[in-house]
Design a protein around this motif. Structure first.
Motif, mmCIF file in Angstrom:
data_model
loop_
_atom_site.group_PDB
_atom_site.id
_atom_site.type_symbol
_atom_site.label_atom_id
_atom_site.label_comp_id
_atom_site.label_asym_id
_atom_site.label_seq_id
_atom_site.Cartn_x
_atom_site.Cartn_y
_atom_site.Cartn_z
ATOM 1 N N TYR A 71 0.861 -0.936 -0.012
ATOM 2 C CA TYR A 71 0.079 -0.089 -0.199
ATOM 3 C C TYR A 71 0.374 1.785 -0.044
ATOM 4 O O TYR A 71 0.954 2.350 -0.788
ATOM 5 C CB TYR A 71 -1.474 -0.350 0.904
ATOM 6 C CG TYR A 71 -1.316 1.722 1.260
ATOM 7 C CD1 TYR A 71 -2.986 1.385 0.345
ATOM 8 C CD2 TYR A 71 -1.181 2.024 2.420
ATOM 9 C CE1 TYR A 71 -3.437 2.237 0.610
ATOM 10 C CE2 TYR A 71 -2.258 3.514 2.411
ATOM 11 C CZ TYR A 71 -3.580 3.469 1.496
ATOM 12 O OH TYR A 71 -4.261 4.601 1.556
ATOM 13 N N GLU B 130 2.489 1.930 -2.946
ATOM 14 C CA GLU B 130 1.859 2.656 -4.194
ATOM 15 C C GLU B 130 1.601 3.942 -4.129
ATOM 16 O O GLU B 130 1.268 4.506 -5.133
ATOM 17 C CB GLU B 130 0.704 1.731 -4.298
ATOM 18 C CG GLU B 130 0.392 -0.170 -4.512
ATOM 19 C CD GLU B 130 -0.601 -0.654 -4.222
ATOM 20 O OE1 GLU B 130 -1.655 0.355 -4.279
ATOM 21 O OE2 GLU B 130 -1.169 -1.502 -4.918
ATOM 22 N N HIS B 131 1.217 4.585 -3.226
ATOM 23 C CA HIS B 131 1.765 5.780 -2.675
ATOM 24 C C HIS B 131 3.081 6.438 -2.734
ATOM 25 O O HIS B 131 2.861 8.095 -2.358
ATOM 26 C CB HIS B 131 0.749 5.967 -1.393
ATOM 27 C CG HIS B 131 -0.639 5.770 -2.165
ATOM 28 N ND1 HIS B 131 -0.802 4.298 -2.199
ATOM 29 C CD2 HIS B 131 -1.767 6.276 -2.279
ATOM 30 C CE1 HIS B 131 -2.368 4.544 -1.839
ATOM 31 N NE2 HIS B 131 -2.412 5.157 -2.460
ATOM 32 N N ILE C 148 -0.778 10.653 3.117
ATOM 33 C CA ILE C 148 -0.931 8.682 2.089
ATOM 34 C C ILE C 148 -1.677 8.008 2.997
ATOM 35 O O ILE C 148 -2.510 8.063 2.787
ATOM 36 C CB ILE C 148 0.250 7.491 2.586
ATOM 37 C CG1 ILE C 148 1.222 8.506 1.285
ATOM 38 C CG2 ILE C 148 -0.044 6.793 2.293
ATOM 39 C CD1 ILE C 148 2.717 7.714 1.382
ATOM 40 N N ARG D 266 8.145 11.061 -1.229
ATOM 41 C CA ARG D 266 6.717 11.256 -1.618
ATOM 42 C C ARG D 266 5.648 11.922 -1.823
ATOM 43 O O ARG D 266 5.581 13.472 -1.807
ATOM 44 C CB ARG D 266 6.066 11.330 0.802
ATOM 45 C CG ARG D 266 4.530 10.832 0.867
ATOM 46 C CD ARG D 266 4.804 11.436 2.310
ATOM 47 N NE ARG D 266 4.812 12.835 2.423
ATOM 48 C CZ ARG D 266 3.930 13.389 3.248
ATOM 49 N NH1 ARG D 266 3.070 13.032 3.535
ATOM 50 N NH2 ARG D 266 3.820 14.727 3.489
ATOM 51 N N GLU E 111 5.175 12.337 6.401
ATOM 52 C CA GLU E 111 4.126 11.285 6.981
ATOM 53 C C GLU E 111 3.827 11.627 8.276
ATOM 54 O O GLU E 111 2.930 11.835 8.847
ATOM 55 C CB GLU E 111 3.673 9.789 6.563
ATOM 56 C CG GLU E 111 2.636 9.585 6.312
ATOM 57 C CD GLU E 111 1.189 9.932 5.554
ATOM 58 O OE1 GLU E 111 1.661 10.384 4.653
ATOM 59 O OE2 GLU E 111 0.127 9.416 5.902
#
Ligand SMILES: Nc1nc2c(c(=O)[nH]1)N[C@@H](CNc1ccc(C(=O)N[C@@H](CCC(=O)N[C@@H](CCC(=O)N[C@@H](CCC(=O)O)C(=O)O)C(=O)O)C(=O)O)cc1)CN2
Ligand SMILES: [Zn+2]
Length: 753
Positions: free
Chosen positions: A497, A500-501, A536, A532, A588
Motif C-alpha cells: 500500500y 503504491e503511494h 498517504i 512521497r 507522513e
C-alpha cells in the motif's frame, strides 16, 4: 554497472541440449570420489539446474485449493489432485525452458504447507499430541480443535515462514519416504528424471526447538546420530531411484555448527548404499563451513555466488561445484560478465540459482509498467540455461556498493518528559489496543479489484472504505478498547500500500510470493529514488478520529520493513535506500501530527529479519536500522505518542536495538516466542494471544499472562494487545477474542487498586 544499461542475457527458450556440452566438459570425471555403485542414470551433475521452485501456482492455484479444503468444501483427494497438477505443470515448464539433463529438475520441492514441516513428517518427528488429529499435518501447521499449532518463524533472512519442528529426547525418528518417492515416481511417469531435494539433517535440527517438557540442557542437535540413521534409511531407499539427491543446508552460512556438519556428512557420505550427494548451502557465504564439508566425500556442493565468492572452494577440486550465480531472491537480471567471472573464480562445474526460486514471482509475462532489467523465476531459469551454455570466463568480480557518508541517530526529548506530555491522552492503567488491521473481508478485496479493473468508481470504493472504518470504530467502542485503530481496510498489504503511494516503487499485477501456508504477498519493486508525492494515510486516520472521542492511533509501516519486504535496487547500498524511505515516513508522521493525530504507530516487524546471518555484520546493520527508524519518528513532538510493533522477531536477539528505537510503546509477539518484558524501559505490550490461529483465547488465560507480565513491568507501563494485526481473522473470532482481552484487562486493573 547500472541496471538499465546492463545487457540482457540472450536467453534461448526451448532450444536443444547440445549447447550444454561446453560446460559439461569441464566436469572432471576421474577426480570425483566414487561411492561404490553405479547410479541409475548418470553420475555427472547436470550443467544447469535450479535449487527449487515456487509452488503456490502461477495463479495461486494452491492457495485457493488449500482455502477451499480448510473451509470444508473439498476433500483431501481434490487437494492432492491440485498438487499433482501443479507439480506436473512446473516440471513441464522447466523442461521447456531448457532444464533437460537427467537430474536437472528438482523434485520434492513442492509442499502443501511448508518444506520444514514436510521434513519433520519425513523423519516421523510428529509430536504425540497431533497424532490423533483428523489431519495431523494441518493440525501442526494451523492448530485444530483446541490444539495450538506448532510455532512458525522466519526462514533465515527471508519473508518466508516455516513451521518449527519440535524435538524431544525420545522422538522416535524413522524414514517416511512416501512423499519423496511419490514425487520421483510421478515425474518419471511424465518422462523426467528428477533430483529429490531434502532438507539436510543439520539444518533440520538447528531450526528445530526442544519439545515442551524436555530437560533444560537438551538441544535438538543432541539427536544428530538418530536423525542420521533415518537419513541413512531415506538415502538407501533413494539409491536405486535417483542419481543425485540434494541435501539443503542453508545453516552452513550461519555461524557455528561446523563439527555437526563434519560429522553428519562423513556419516552420510560413508553409507554403503546411497545416491550421489549434493550439499546445497545458500543465503550467503558458507566459507567457514566449507572445510567441514570438504573432509566428507560428498559428491558435490552448491554455493551461493551472488554476493562474492566463498572462500576455500579449492577444497572441492574434483567434485561437482554448483555455482549459484543467478539470484534466487532478487529480481534483477543477471549480469552475464559478472556471473561468468564468479563461476570462473569459484571453479564451478555447473550453473544454478543461488537458492530456491521460492522467493520470487513466477514470471514477468502478463505484467506491464514495470522497470526494465527484471527477471522472475521463469526468466531466471532461462538465464541459468544460457549461462551454462556460455560457461565460466575469468574477469573482474564486482564489489557491492558502499554506503555513502555517516548516519546519526536523531532524538526526541527524554522518555519521562514525553510520558508527562502525553498524560492528557487520559489512558487508564493497562490500556487496551490492537495492532492495526481488522479483518480484510472478501467484499473489500473484491471492491479493490473492481476499481483496478475500472468496474467500480473510485468514489464508490472510498465510500465503502469509510463505511468499513465506521464499522471498525463502532466495534471497538462496543468492546471497550482504549486506543482505537481505523482497521487498515484500504490497504491490500502493509508494505505494498505504501509502495503504491510513493515514487520510486513499481508494483506487480500477479507477482505473488508465498509468505506462509496459503498466504502470499506481492513484494513491490523499489527501483529508483524514493519520495512521497503527498499525504498517504491522513485522510483515513482523520476520518476515523472524527467518529470517536477516544484516541485513534495512526498506522504506518517503518522504513526497514518497507525495504525488507520489497525487491530493492542494488546499485546503491541498502542503508541509503532505507534512509530515503525513512524520509518519506517522517513526512507522513509530520502530516498526521499536524492533522491532530496524537498516537502514531510505526511498525517494524522486519527489524529482526534483516539481521545479518553472520555475527560480525550485525552491529553495523542494527546501527543503521535504528537510525532509519529514528529518522522516521524523531520529528514527532513529545506530546505525540509513538508506538512500534514487531512480531515473529525472536526479539531476544535484538532487544537492545528495539529499546534504541526509543518508541514510547512497543507491542511485540510474546504468545509464541516468549521473551523478557523486564528488558524494556518504556511502554510495553507483550502480545496476549496468537492471532495466527483461529483459536479464541480464554479470559482467564489472558489474566494469567497479564499477571505474569506485571511481575516484571510496572502497571504504568504495561499495555494489553494481541500479538499482531487481525486482518487474517474473521469478525466473529475478533469479537470473541477481544472481548476476553478487554475483560481480562478490567479484572487485572481492579486487582491493582
Ligand atoms: N508484505 C508483508 N509481509 C509480511 C506480512 C505482511 O502483512 N505483509 N506479515 C507477516 C506474515 N505474512 C503475511 C503475508 C500475507 C498475508 C495476507 O493476508 N496475504 C493475502 C493477500 C494480501 C493482498 O495483497 N490482498 C490484495 C489482493 C487480494 C486478492 O487476492 N484479490 C483477488 C481478487 C479479489 C477477490 O475477488 O477476492 C485476486 O487477486 O484474485 C487486496 O486485498 O487487495 C493473501 O495471501 O490472501 C498475511 C500475512 C510477515 N510478512
Ligand atoms: Zn505483526
Amino acid at each position: 554497472m547500472p541496471r538499465h544499461q546492463r545487457e540482457a542475457l540472450d536467453v534461448p527458450q526451448g532450444r536443444h541440449g547440445d549447447q550444454y556440452r561446453p560446460f559439461a566438459a569441464l566436469i572432471d570425471r576421474e577426480k570425483r570420489p566414487g561411492c561404490g555403485h553405479d547410479p541409475l542414470v548418470t553420475t555427472e551433475f547436470p550443467s544447469a539446474t535450479i535449487l527449487g521452485y515456487p509452488r503456490i501456482g502461477p495463479d495461486r492455484e494452491l492457495k485457493r485449493a488449500l482455502e477451499e479444503h480448510w473451509a470444508g468444501r473439498t476433500g483431501r483427494a481434490e487437494l492432492e489432485a491440485t498438487g499433482r497438477r501443479l507439480r506436473a505443470e512446473s516440471w513441464r515448464r522447466l523442461h521447456e525452458l531448457g532444464l533437460r539433463e537427467p537430474g536437472a529438475l528438482p523434485s520434492n520441492t513442492f509442499s502443501l504447507y511448508d518444506h520444514v514441516l514436510d521434513a519433520a513428517v519425513m523423519l516421523d518427528a510428529v509430536p504425540e499430541r497431533y497424532r490423533g488429529a483428523a489431519d495431523p499435518y494441518f493440525a501442526m501447521a494451523r492448530g485444530a480443535d483446541g490444539l495450538p499449532p506448532l510455532r512458525m518463524t522466519k526462514w533465515f533472512d527471508t519473508n518466508y515462514h516455516y513451521i518449527v519442528p519440535e524435538i524431544a529426547p525420545r522422538t522416535a525418528f524413522r524414514a517416511v519416504a512416501d512423499k519423496v518417492l511419490g514425487e520421483l515416481a510421478e515425474a518419471r511417469a511424465l518422462g523426467y528424471e528428477t533430483r529429490p531435494v531434502l532438507l539436510g539433517p543439520v539444518t533440520f535440527l538447528r531450526l528445530a526447538q526442544a519439545a515442551p517438557g524436555a530437560p533444560g540442557g537438551f538441544d535438538p542437535l543432541d539427536r544428530l546420530d538418530d536423525v542420521l540413521d533415518a537419513y541413512g534409511e531415506l538415502l538407501a531407499a533413494l539409491a536405486g531411484e535417483a542419481a543425485w539427491v540434494q541435501l539443503d543446508e542453508p545453516i552452513l552460512v550461519v555461524d557455528g555448527g561446523s563439527p555437526a556438519v563434519r560429522h553428519a556428512y562423513r556419516r552420510l557420505a560413508g553409507l554403503p548404499t546411497r545416491p550421489r550427494l549434493l550439499v546445497a548451502s545458500y543465503f550467503g557465504d558458507a566459507g567457514d563451513a566449507l572445510p567441514a564439508l570438504a573432509v566428507a566425500p560428498v559428491d558435490g556442493v552448491a554455493v551461493d555466488l551472488t554476493h562474492g565468492v566463498p572462500r576455500n572452494l579449492e577444497l572441492f577440486e574434483g567434485r561437482s561445484v554448483v555455482g549459484g550465480v543467478v539470484s534466487g531472491r532478487e529480481v534483477w537480471r543477471t549480469d552475464p560478465d559478472a556471473a561468468r567471472a564468479r563461476l570462473a573464480a569459484a571453479g564451478a562445474t555447473s550453473v544454478s540459482t543461488s537458492c530456491s526460486l521460492l522467493h520470487v514471482p513466477y514470471t514477468l509475462r502478463g505484467e506491464s509498467g514495470l522497470p526494465s532489467g527484471l527477471a522472475f523465476a521463469e526468466e531466471k531459469v532461462a538465464e541459468v540455461v544460457a549461462l551454462a551454455a556460455l560457461g565460466p570466463k575469468a574477469g573482474p568480480v564486482p564489489v557491492p556498493p558502499r554506503p555513502a557518508g555517516e548516519v546519526r541517530a536523531e532524538s526526541r526529548g527524554p522518555y519521562e518528559a514525553r510520558a508527562a506530555a502525553q498524560r492528557d491522552l487520559g489512558l487508564p492503567a493497562l490500556p487496551t489496543t490492537t495492532i492495526g488491521s481488522f479483518p480484510q473481508t472478501g467484499e473489500l478485496r473484491a471492491a479493490r479489484s473492481a476499481v483496478a479493473a475500472g468496474r467500480l468508481p473510485v468514489a464508490e470504493y472510498e465510500a465503502r472504505i469509510e463505511a468499513e472504518i465506521a464499522r471498525v470504530i463502532r466495534e471497538q467502542e462496543a468492546l471497550g478498547l482504549d486506543v482505537l485503530v481505523h482497521g487498515e481496510p484500504e490497504r491490500n498489504d502493509m508494505v505494498q500500500y505504501f509502495a503504491e503511494h510513493l515514487d520510486g516503487f513499481a508494483v506487480t499485477r500477479n507477482g505473488w510470493v508465498q509468505s506462509y501456508g496459503s498466504r502470499c504477498t506481492r513484494p513491490p519493486i523499489l527501483h529508483g529514488d524514493v519520495s512521497r508525492p503527498g499525504p498517504i494515510t491522513v485522510r483515513w486516520a482523520t476520518y476515523a478520529q472524527s467518529l470517536t472521542a477516544r484516541p485513534v492511533k495512526g498506522m504506518l509501516t517503518g522504513p526497514v520493513t518497507i525495504v525488507a519486504w520489497s525487491f530493492v535496487r542494488d546499485d546503491i547500498a541498502l542503508r541509503d535506500v532505507t534512509m530515503q524511505v525513512a524520509d518519506a515516513v517522517r513526512a507522513e508522521v509530520a502530516d498526521l501530527e499536524a492533522a491532530g493525530v496524537r498516537v502514531i504507530q510505526v511498525d517494524e516487524p522486519a527489524l529482526r529479519e534483516l539481521l545479518p546471518l553472520r555475527r560480525e555484520e550485525r552491529a553495523g546493520y542494527l546501527a543503521w536500522a535504528v537510525a532509519a527508524y529514528r529518522r522516521a519518528t524523531s520529528g514527532a513532538a513529545d506530546a505525540t505518542q509513538i508506538h512500534t510493533h514487531l512480531c515473529y522477531s525472536d526479539a531476544g536477539e535484538v532487544l537492545e536495538a528495539i529499546d534504541a528505537l526509543d518508541a514510547d510503546v512497543t507491542s511485540i509477539e510474546a504468545a509464541r516466542s516468549g521473551f523478557a518484558v523486564q528488558e524494556f524501559s518504556r511502554g510495553i505490550g507483550p502480545g496476549v494471544y496468537d492471532i495466527h490461529s483461529p483459536r479464541i483465547p480464554g479470559r482467564d488465560e489472558v489474566v494469567a499472562r497479564l499477571r505474569r507480565a506485571l511481575a516484571a513491568v510496572p502497571a504504568s507501563r504495561l499495555w494489553v494487545n494481541p500479538d499482531c494485526g487481525l486482518k487474517t481473522r474473521t469478525y466473529d473470532e475478533v469479537r470473541a477474542s477481544l472481548a476476553n482481552v478487554v475483560g481480562a484487562a478490567e479484572i487485572v486493573r481492579k486487582s491493582l487498586k
